[in-house]
Design a protein around this motif. Sequence first.
Motif, PDB file in Angstrom:
ATOM      1  N   ASN A 116       0.802  -1.224   0.000  1.00 40.68           N
ATOM      2  CA  ASN A 116       0.000   0.000   0.000  1.00 40.68           C
ATOM      3  C   ASN A 116       0.835   1.275   0.000  1.00 40.68           C
ATOM      4  O   ASN A 116       0.303   2.372  -0.164  1.00 40.68           O
ATOM      5  N   ILE A 117       2.151   1.144   0.205  1.00 41.99           N
ATOM      6  CA  ILE A 117       2.992   2.343   0.284  1.00 41.99           C
ATOM      7  C   ILE A 117       4.108   2.335  -0.752  1.00 41.99           C
ATOM      8  O   ILE A 117       4.872   3.304  -0.839  1.00 41.99           O
ATOM      9  N   ALA A 118       4.215   1.266  -1.546  1.00 40.59           N
ATOM     10  CA  ALA A 118       5.262   1.193  -2.561  1.00 40.59           C
ATOM     11  C   ALA A 118       4.857   0.208  -3.641  1.00 40.59           C
ATOM     12  O   ALA A 118       4.002  -0.659  -3.424  1.00 40.59           O
ATOM     13  N   THR A 119       5.474   0.345  -4.803  1.00 46.12           N
ATOM     14  CA  THR A 119       5.323  -0.643  -5.867  1.00 46.12           C
ATOM     15  C   THR A 119       6.405  -1.700  -5.659  1.00 46.12           C
ATOM     16  O   THR A 119       7.593  -1.405  -5.746  1.00 46.12           O
ATOM     17  N   VAL A 120       5.991  -2.912  -5.346  1.00 47.09           N
ATOM     18  CA  VAL A 120       6.934  -4.000  -5.103  1.00 47.09           C
ATOM     19  C   VAL A 120       7.146  -4.764  -6.402  1.00 47.09           C
ATOM     20  O   VAL A 120       6.196  -5.267  -7.005  1.00 47.09           O
ATOM     21  N   ILE A 121       8.387  -4.843  -6.842  1.00 45.50           N
ATOM     22  CA  ILE A 121       8.740  -5.540  -8.081  1.00 45.50           C
ATOM     23  C   ILE A 121       9.502  -6.796  -7.674  1.00 45.50           C
ATOM     24  O   ILE A 121      10.670  -6.734  -7.284  1.00 45.50           O
ATOM     25  N   SER A 122       8.821  -7.924  -7.716  1.00 48.88           N
ATOM     26  CA  SER A 122       9.441  -9.177  -7.294  1.00 48.88           C
ATOM     27  C   SER A 122       9.762 -10.034  -8.508  1.00 48.88           C
ATOM     28  O   SER A 122       9.089  -9.959  -9.544  1.00 48.88           O
ATOM     29  N   THR A 123      10.797 -10.835  -8.382  1.00 46.87           N
ATOM     30  CA  THR A 123      11.236 -11.690  -9.478  1.00 46.87           C
ATOM     31  C   THR A 123      11.832 -12.962  -8.913  1.00 46.87           C
ATOM     32  O   THR A 123      12.409 -12.967  -7.819  1.00 46.87           O
ATOM     33  N   SER A 124      11.692 -14.043  -9.654  1.00 45.78           N
ATOM     34  CA  SER A 124      12.311 -15.302  -9.249  1.00 45.78           C
ATOM     35  C   SER A 124      13.774 -15.342  -9.661  1.00 45.78           C
ATOM     36  O   SER A 124      14.519 -16.234  -9.241  1.00 45.78           O
ATOM     37  N   GLU A 125      14.199 -14.379 -10.504  1.00 44.39           N
ATOM     38  CA  GLU A 125      15.579 -14.314 -10.956  1.00 44.39           C
ATOM     39  C   GLU A 125      16.397 -13.437 -10.001  1.00 44.39           C
ATOM     40  O   GLU A 125      15.864 -12.739  -9.144  1.00 44.39           O
ATOM     41  N   ALA A 126      17.704 -13.487 -10.164  1.00 46.14           N
ATOM     42  CA  ALA A 126      18.577 -12.644  -9.349  1.00 46.14           C
ATOM     43  C   ALA A 126      18.337 -11.176  -9.697  1.00 46.14           C
ATOM     44  O   ALA A 126      18.126 -10.824 -10.862  1.00 46.14           O
ATOM     45  N   ILE A 127      18.363 -10.328  -8.676  1.00 50.69           N
ATOM     46  CA  ILE A 127      18.210  -8.897  -8.912  1.00 50.69           C
ATOM     47  C   ILE A 127      19.567  -8.348  -9.321  1.00 50.69           C
ATOM     48  O   ILE A 127      20.539  -8.414  -8.572  1.00 50.69           O
ATOM     49  N   THR A 128      19.621  -7.823 -10.519  1.00 55.27           N
ATOM     50  CA  THR A 128      20.853  -7.259 -11.061  1.00 55.27           C
ATOM     51  C   THR A 128      20.622  -5.796 -11.405  1.00 55.27           C
ATOM     52  O   THR A 128      19.474  -5.333 -11.499  1.00 55.27           O
TER      53      THR A 128
END
Length: 358
Positions: A116-128
């Motif tokens: 509710n306070i941020a756009t969460v960008i989730s991924t099953s891959e490594a965050i690069t």
Amino acid sequence: MRVTLSAAVTADGYMDDDSPRRLIISTPGDWEEVYRLRAAHDAILAGAETLRRDDPSLLVRDQAARARRVQAGLKPDIAKVTLTRSGGLSPRLRFFTAGDADRYVFSPGEITGLQNIATVISTSEAITAKYIVTELEKRGIERLMVEGGAEVLRMFLDEGMADTLRLAVNPRLRLGGRGGASLDAAPLQSIPHTCEQVDGMEVTTYTLHPDTTGEDLRYLRMAVDEGRKCTPSPTSYCVGAVVATADGRIFAGYTHETSATHHAEQEAIAKALAAGAVLRGAAMYSSMEPCSRRASEPESCTQLIIRHGFARAAFALYEPDCFVCCRGALTLREAGVDVRAYPALAGGVWEANAHLKR
């Protein structure tokens, strides 16, 4: 996207000490310069550990800059970005509570309590860094400033995703054995840079990648015009492409120009090869993000660009998730191609594709 890294270090290269308290390295005058630089960007990124340790607000401090943003119909503060492996971020952090800004949180897994306070960008891959830049570009971010911590800065440097590094050294502050995270600038000394004194700080600005915006826009306008030559089809986008070789030769093409299955990039590459041009080190300019998946040809345009050894790729519009879910920009970046997006020209691409609903 243009990416600027900003860091302050002690005379012996440390960004912080081994105490739980925040170490103030920059002088007031240097902070003012950093605030001005921050205001010239669309978003600012700091890692989760920096948020937990220092609890920065990451606001635009320049009141004139805030007023200009509001006058332009923007929020007064630039977007805030962070990344977390654990997901352990308190919603009470000033990252979330201070200022009026869009907020993005990158995480390798789902996060509860922040939706509710941020756009969460989730991924099953490594965050690069390449993944972060690509996802922020899709959301309209064109200029990103990265302020830490050391691990995040090194990630952008190691992946070649930084265009400029502003490194401020406090020559009067040394930590010796009390140092924590460090940033070694020695490997950068051969890179073009400028030096200046700012309120007692020794500031070096490294140009890691030259700004090619003018050249990119010139060829992209040609690509957008090529796209207008397409015959509209309900099953494909009207796209134009321009190949600029390292020795200055130019080849243009558009979707279905010579074949019902050819994309614009294929057409331009075919013309270049027929003329005996060397494509290694060339630049591809496409009105739309090069495709990464297709059924009508054995290779996607992204694969073609990589196989022929293109050094750079630029486009105006990320491909909408209409026919397929495209990941051309990220795939090219992962292959070492320098990718640039210029959404200012996207209107012309949509005009050529008025037959398709947005």
